[in-house]
Scaffold this motif. Structure first.
Motif, PDB file in Angstrom:
ATOM      1  N   ASN A   1      -7.661   6.085 -12.034  1.00  0.00           N
ATOM      2  CA  ASN A   1      -6.943   7.263 -11.539  1.00  0.00           C
ATOM      3  C   ASN A   1      -6.453   7.087 -10.100  1.00  0.00           C
ATOM      4  OD1 ASN A   1      -9.355   7.333 -10.283  1.00  0.00           O
ATOM      5  ND2 ASN A   1      -9.924   9.382 -10.897  1.00  0.00           N
ATOM      6  N   LEU A   2      -5.815   5.961  -9.882  1.00  0.00           N
ATOM      7  CA  LEU A   2      -5.195   5.771  -8.572  1.00  0.00           C
ATOM      8  C   LEU A   2      -3.820   6.422  -8.600  1.00  0.00           C
ATOM      9  CD1 LEU A   2      -6.254   2.079  -8.368  1.00  0.00           C
ATOM     10  CD2 LEU A   2      -7.113   3.873  -6.882  1.00  0.00           C
ATOM     11  N   TYR A   3      -3.184   6.489  -7.450  1.00  0.00           N
ATOM     12  CA  TYR A   3      -1.853   7.101  -7.390  1.00  0.00           C
ATOM     13  C   TYR A   3      -0.806   6.046  -7.753  1.00  0.00           C
ATOM     14  CZ  TYR A   3      -4.069  11.128  -5.314  1.00  0.00           C
ATOM     15  OH  TYR A   3      -4.864  12.234  -5.119  1.00  0.00           O
ATOM     16  N   ASP A   4      -0.170   6.245  -8.893  1.00  0.00           N
ATOM     17  CA  ASP A   4       0.830   5.290  -9.388  1.00  0.00           C
ATOM     18  C   ASP A   4       1.978   5.107  -8.399  1.00  0.00           C
ATOM     19  OD1 ASP A   4      -0.564   4.872 -11.659  1.00  0.00           O
ATOM     20  OD2 ASP A   4       0.745   6.043 -12.986  1.00  0.00           O
ATOM     21  N   GLU A   5       2.284   6.173  -7.660  1.00  0.00           N
ATOM     22  CA  GLU A   5       3.451   6.145  -6.769  1.00  0.00           C
ATOM     23  C   GLU A   5       3.180   5.347  -5.492  1.00  0.00           C
ATOM     24  OE1 GLU A   5       1.893   8.781  -7.895  1.00  0.00           O
ATOM     25  OE2 GLU A   5       3.287  10.089  -8.982  1.00  0.00           O
ATOM     26  N   LEU A   6       1.906   5.151  -5.166  1.00  0.00           N
ATOM     27  CA  LEU A   6       1.558   4.432  -3.940  1.00  0.00           C
ATOM     28  C   LEU A   6       1.280   2.962  -4.250  1.00  0.00           C
ATOM     29  CD1 LEU A   6      -0.942   6.947  -2.236  1.00  0.00           C
ATOM     30  CD2 LEU A   6       1.524   6.773  -1.908  1.00  0.00           C
ATOM     31  N   SER A   7       1.369   2.124  -3.229  1.00  0.00           N
ATOM     32  CA  SER A   7       1.061   0.706  -3.417  1.00  0.00           C
ATOM     33  C   SER A   7      -0.457   0.517  -3.510  1.00  0.00           C
ATOM     34  CB  SER A   7       1.600  -0.098  -2.243  1.00  0.00           C
ATOM     35  OG  SER A   7       0.869   0.235  -1.074  1.00  0.00           O
ATOM     36  N   ALA A   8      -0.846  -0.675  -3.959  1.00  0.00           N
ATOM     37  CA  ALA A   8      -2.276  -0.997  -4.050  1.00  0.00           C
ATOM     38  C   ALA A   8      -2.917  -0.833  -2.667  1.00  0.00           C
ATOM     39  CB  ALA A   8      -2.444  -2.427  -4.542  1.00  0.00           C
ATOM     40  N   TRP A   9      -2.218  -1.314  -1.648  1.00  0.00           N
ATOM     41  CA  TRP A   9      -2.717  -1.237  -0.278  1.00  0.00           C
ATOM     42  C   TRP A   9      -2.891   0.215   0.158  1.00  0.00           C
ATOM     43  CZ3 TRP A   9      -4.604  -4.667   3.191  1.00  0.00           C
ATOM     44  CH2 TRP A   9      -4.696  -4.254   4.514  1.00  0.00           C
ATOM     45  N   ASP A  10      -1.846   1.027  -0.045  1.00  0.00           N
ATOM     46  CA  ASP A  10      -1.897   2.433   0.389  1.00  0.00           C
ATOM     47  C   ASP A  10      -3.001   3.209  -0.331  1.00  0.00           C
ATOM     48  OD1 ASP A  10       0.082   2.089   2.203  1.00  0.00           O
ATOM     49  OD2 ASP A  10       1.684   2.994   1.000  1.00  0.00           O
ATOM     50  N   ASN A  11      -3.222   2.872  -1.600  1.00  0.00           N
ATOM     51  CA  ASN A  11      -4.298   3.538  -2.336  1.00  0.00           C
ATOM     52  C   ASN A  11      -5.653   3.244  -1.700  1.00  0.00           C
ATOM     53  OD1 ASN A  11      -3.999   5.145  -4.972  1.00  0.00           O
ATOM     54  ND2 ASN A  11      -2.377   3.618  -5.164  1.00  0.00           N
ATOM     55  N   LEU A  12      -5.850   1.992  -1.312  1.00  0.00           N
ATOM     56  CA  LEU A  12      -7.142   1.635  -0.705  1.00  0.00           C
ATOM     57  C   LEU A  12      -7.305   2.280   0.672  1.00  0.00           C
ATOM     58  CD1 LEU A  12      -7.796  -2.103  -1.664  1.00  0.00           C
ATOM     59  CD2 LEU A  12      -8.551  -0.033  -2.786  1.00  0.00           C
ATOM     60  N   ILE A  13      -6.215   2.320   1.429  1.00  0.00           N
ATOM     61  CA  ILE A  13      -6.291   2.944   2.762  1.00  0.00           C
ATOM     62  C   ILE A  13      -6.579   4.444   2.613  1.00  0.00           C
ATOM     63  CG2 ILE A  13      -4.968   3.504   4.858  1.00  0.00           C
ATOM     64  CD1 ILE A  13      -5.858   0.558   4.710  1.00  0.00           C
ATOM     65  N   PHE A  14      -5.938   5.071   1.631  1.00  0.00           N
ATOM     66  CA  PHE A  14      -6.187   6.503   1.391  1.00  0.00           C
ATOM     67  C   PHE A  14      -7.657   6.728   1.006  1.00  0.00           C
ATOM     68  CE2 PHE A  14      -5.935  10.195  -1.672  1.00  0.00           C
ATOM     69  CZ  PHE A  14      -5.885  11.163  -0.680  1.00  0.00           C
ATOM     70  N   ALA A  15      -8.165   5.860   0.135  1.00  0.00           N
ATOM     71  CA  ALA A  15      -9.584   5.981  -0.253  1.00  0.00           C
ATOM     72  C   ALA A  15     -10.477   5.823   0.988  1.00  0.00           C
ATOM     73  CB  ALA A  15      -9.932   4.935  -1.300  1.00  0.00           C
ATOM     74  N   ALA A  16     -10.113   4.885   1.859  1.00  0.00           N
ATOM     75  CA  ALA A  16     -10.901   4.658   3.082  1.00  0.00           C
ATOM     76  C   ALA A  16     -10.887   5.909   3.968  1.00  0.00           C
ATOM     77  CB  ALA A  16     -10.339   3.463   3.846  1.00  0.00           C
ATOM     78  N   GLN A  17      -9.734   6.560   4.039  1.00  0.00           N
ATOM     79  CA  GLN A  17      -9.638   7.797   4.838  1.00  0.00           C
ATOM     80  C   GLN A  17     -10.557   8.880   4.259  1.00  0.00           C
ATOM     81  OE1 GLN A  17      -5.318   8.134   4.437  1.00  0.00           O
ATOM     82  NE2 GLN A  17      -5.140   8.053   6.660  1.00  0.00           N
ATOM     83  N   LEU A  18     -10.542   8.993   2.928  1.00  0.00           N
ATOM     84  CA  LEU A  18     -11.354  10.033   2.294  1.00  0.00           C
ATOM     85  C   LEU A  18     -12.846   9.779   2.482  1.00  0.00           C
ATOM     86  CD1 LEU A  18      -9.492  10.722  -1.074  1.00  0.00           C
ATOM     87  CD2 LEU A  18      -9.334  11.970   1.057  1.00  0.00           C
ATOM     88  N   TYR A  19     -13.227   8.506   2.542  1.00  0.00           N
ATOM     89  CA  TYR A  19     -14.648   8.185   2.707  1.00  0.00           C
ATOM     90  C   TYR A  19     -15.046   8.073   4.180  1.00  0.00           C
ATOM     91  CZ  TYR A  19     -15.578   7.568  -2.247  1.00  0.00           C
ATOM     92  OH  TYR A  19     -15.775   7.797  -3.578  1.00  0.00           O
TER      93      TYR A  19
ATOM     94  N   ARG B   1       3.577  -1.180  -6.340  1.00  0.00           N
ATOM     95  CA  ARG B   1       3.146   0.163  -6.728  1.00  0.00           C
ATOM     96  C   ARG B   1       2.117   0.045  -7.843  1.00  0.00           C
ATOM     97  NH1 ARG B   1       7.246   4.699  -6.997  1.00  0.00           N
ATOM     98  NH2 ARG B   1       6.656   4.649  -9.171  1.00  0.00           N
ATOM     99  N   VAL B   2       1.101   0.873  -7.806  1.00  0.00           N
ATOM    100  CA  VAL B   2       0.035   0.786  -8.806  1.00  0.00           C
ATOM    101  C   VAL B   2       0.581   0.990 -10.219  1.00  0.00           C
ATOM    102  CG1 VAL B   2      -2.018   2.006  -9.636  1.00  0.00           C
ATOM    103  CG2 VAL B   2      -1.845   1.351  -7.248  1.00  0.00           C
ATOM    104  N   GLY B   3       1.602   1.835 -10.337  1.00  0.00           N
ATOM    105  CA  GLY B   3       2.207   2.073 -11.646  1.00  0.00           C
ATOM    106  C   GLY B   3       2.779   0.813 -12.266  1.00  0.00           C
ATOM    107  N   ASN B   4       3.068  -0.197 -11.447  1.00  0.00           N
ATOM    108  CA  ASN B   4       3.634  -1.438 -11.976  1.00  0.00           C
ATOM    109  C   ASN B   4       2.573  -2.490 -12.297  1.00  0.00           C
ATOM    110  OD1 ASN B   4       6.159  -0.354 -11.649  1.00  0.00           O
ATOM    111  ND2 ASN B   4       6.468  -1.232  -9.617  1.00  0.00           N
ATOM    112  N   LEU B   5       1.311  -2.187 -12.036  1.00  0.00           N
ATOM    113  CA  LEU B   5       0.251  -3.163 -12.325  1.00  0.00           C
ATOM    114  C   LEU B   5      -0.217  -3.027 -13.776  1.00  0.00           C
ATOM    115  CD1 LEU B   5      -1.966  -2.785  -9.097  1.00  0.00           C
ATOM    116  CD2 LEU B   5      -0.192  -4.484  -9.538  1.00  0.00           C
TER     117      LEU B   5
END
Lengths: 329, 250
Positions: A87-105, A132-136
């Motif tokens: 359930n990552l954000y398809d619209e964001l890149s793999a990198w941005d998803n991890l950075i967002f997760a880091a912010q939340l934690y 983009r995660v949607g392309n993985l």
């Protein structure tokens, strides 16, 4: 409490439906503990209660030393959760998803990039960080979801059906990843409906059926519960008469057909082998192979739950993700 | 206090994520930009009234539609893509998630609403107090964006279009009763009573006061009412989302 996770009489009702029925167990630090059960047994609800996504109807969950109902934020800081659907954000890149997760934690700003890089290298996706995660692929998304759950270096990792719906290669990669994490000291709690997966990954397994824990032991301990029942896998050649009479032979307790092989559970081995030889001769059958079968976890599961192993092979309906058909609640 | 600051930082992260993802979504563009634009054109074109008369209603409409265009769709979208589950697994309080959604909706509303103000400044309409109007716009945008997140709380649907449609059912009547098209003082007494129930009324009245110099309510009342509505909407949004959350997960 020295353990990593403790469930005490955990119960959850959805309206009048009892999803989790008074379950209690402990998970030690550094252990891989698995919930094994068919789809609909209550595994996902249990993991949601343990990870604070839902409140129990009664009972409590102590995770990393904190009561998940009273101090959910403190407990959540110390755990990572990999849900059943990536359930990552398809619209964001793999990198941005991890950075967002880091912010939340609450990972410090200066450490976020370094941690994301380490994890992307660990899961072999650093070269795809800008995609983009949607392309993985599904397997890549799964690995990335695990990475997102590890961004804050949790001591306990929860994985809900980590390999469900993945191809063989991706599933093997995920299992390898789980073993490696556990080798580094991470406590792992996972749910699965794959008996073999539970057998190979878990130090201890709780078998869950209709919301209740019906057995809890090491895999070998569960298997030992069906020892004393000797089984043979028998194959016959193409010639000869029908083999329907196999179940009626003396000393035969149960027969099941696994493809072209008959699995025969017997009482007295010598008596059965004599009866089998007579049966084959009398019907002009050729026995092409006969092997002794050690009790498997599947045998133990069948014996303990009374369920067919076929039930465990039923995959869930496609998860509601992306543009699949939806309905309003 | 430290915990509050920590949660607020997470709200900002959620808001930043929402900006990256949801501002470019089709329904947001349609409901938040195209729709108010065409409604404004229909309101202005062919009418022989001065810009000074038109501008308060135009500002009210723009701020209202833009600030309420992002909020109704975020949580249904996140329910549908299962990313809501991701947020709930993290050490983030539900109020911080809701606040993050409100903030992203607020910023969208505020940024677009700057356009009519700029328009007014360029055409030298003669704003009585630009700073007060901007302050009012900030409170109004916050209030309307909180309303939009509240509107996504029930029913707990995972279809953004459903949430958008249902919120439109609330938004349109509000536009017609809030003194956008007809100043409140020109409404019958029952109309004035109904108008007082709408948060948009107070912003439109404030804008009218600061542009054309006449208003129905004192300025302080307009500010207080917008703030009260904002607090009620945020509180209600958190409580109702809390109650409907389990339905979103199951």
């Amino acid at each position: 409490m020295d353990g990593a996770i403790e469930a005490i009489n955990l119960t959850k009702y959805y309206g009048k439906i009892l999803a989790v029925d008074n379950i209690s167990f402990e998970v030690e630090r550094g252990e891989v503990f698995g919930f094994l059960g068919p789809n609909g047994a209550g595994k996902t609800t249990a993991i949601r209660l343990l990870t604070g996504q839902m409140k129990p109807s009664s009972g409590s969950a102590i995770v990393a030393g904190f009561d998940m109902t009273r101090e959910p934020i403190k407990a959540k800081r110390l755990i990572g959760v990999v849900p059943e659907v990536s359930n990552l954000y398809d619209e964001l890149s793999a990198w941005d998803n991890l950075i967002f997760a880091a912010q939340l934690y609450g990972v410090p700003r200066g450490a976020r990039g370094m941690r994301a890089k380490e994890l992307l290298e660990f899961i072999g996706l650093y070269d795809r960080r800008e995609d983009r995660v949607g392309n993985l692929s599904k397997g890549m998304r799964r690995r990335l979801t695990i990475a997102a759950a590890l961004i804050h270096e949790p001591s306990i990792l929860f994985l809900d059906e980590p390999t469900s719906g993945l191809d063989v290669e991706s599933a093997r990669a995920i299992r390898g990843l789980i073993r490696e994490l556990n080798g580094r000291g991470t406590t792992v709690f996972l749910t699965t409906h794959y008996i073999e997966e539970a057998d190979h990954l878990c130090d201890r397994i709780a078998i869950i059926d209709r919301g209740r824990i019906v057995a809890k032991d090491k895999p070998e301990g569960l298997k030992s519960r069906v020892e004393g029942r000797t089984a043979f896998d028998i194959s016959f050649g193409p010639r000869g008469g029908p083999v329907d009479g196999l179940a009626a032979l003396d000393h035969v307790k149960e027969v099941s057909k696994l493809g072209e092989v008959f699995r025969v559970y017997v009482g007295d081995v010598t008596g059965f082998l004599q009866a089998l030889a007579d049966f084959a001769r009398g019907n002009g059958l050729e026995i092409t192979s006969i092997n002794t079968v050690k009790p498997s976890l599947e045998d133990a599961f069948v014996r303990i739950t009374g369920l067919s192993p076929e039930v465990m092979r039923v995959e869930k309906e496609p998860a509601r993700r992306g543009d699949v058909g939806y309905s309003s609640h | 206090m430290i915990r509050l600051a920590e949660q607020f930082r997470r709200s900002l992260a959620i808001s930043e994520k929402n900006i990256k993802i949801y501002y470019s979504k089709g329904p947001v563009i349609v409901f938040g930009l195209l729709f108010p634009l065409f409604l404004a054109l229909a309101y202005i074109v062919g009418r022989s009234i001065s810009l000074r008369e038109v501008l308060p209603g135009l500002m009210g409409m723009t701020t209202f539609f833009t600030a309420t265009s992002v909020g109704p769709s975020i949580i249904p979208w996140e329910t549908r893509s299962k990313t809501l589950e991701r947020l709930l697994c993290c050490p983030v309080a539900l109020w911080a998630i809701i606040l993050g959604d409100v903030l992203s909706s607020f910023l969208f509303g505020l940024l677009i609403s700057i356009i009519p103000i700029t328009f007014a400044l360029i055409l030298n309409v003669g704003l009585l107090n630009f700073v007060v109007l901007l302050f009012g716009m900030i409170i109004a945008s916050m209030c309307f964006s909180a309303l939009s997140v509240l509107l996504s709380a029930y029913p707990p649907t995972d279809i953004p279009a459903t949430s958008m449609m249902l919120s439109s059912l609330v938004k349109f009547p509000l536009v017609f009763i809030s003194g956008v098209f007809v100043p409140i003082e020109q409404l019958p007494s029952w109309g004035q009573y109904v108008a007082s129930l709408s948060p948009l009324t107070y912003f439109t009245d404030l804008a009218r006061q600061l542009i054309s110099g006449r208003s129905f309510y004192p300025m302080a009342i307009n500010f207080v009412m917008m703030s009260v509505f904002a607090a009620i909407f945020i509180f209600a949004a958190i409580r109702i989302h809390e109650r409907t959350l389990i339905k979103r997960l199951t």
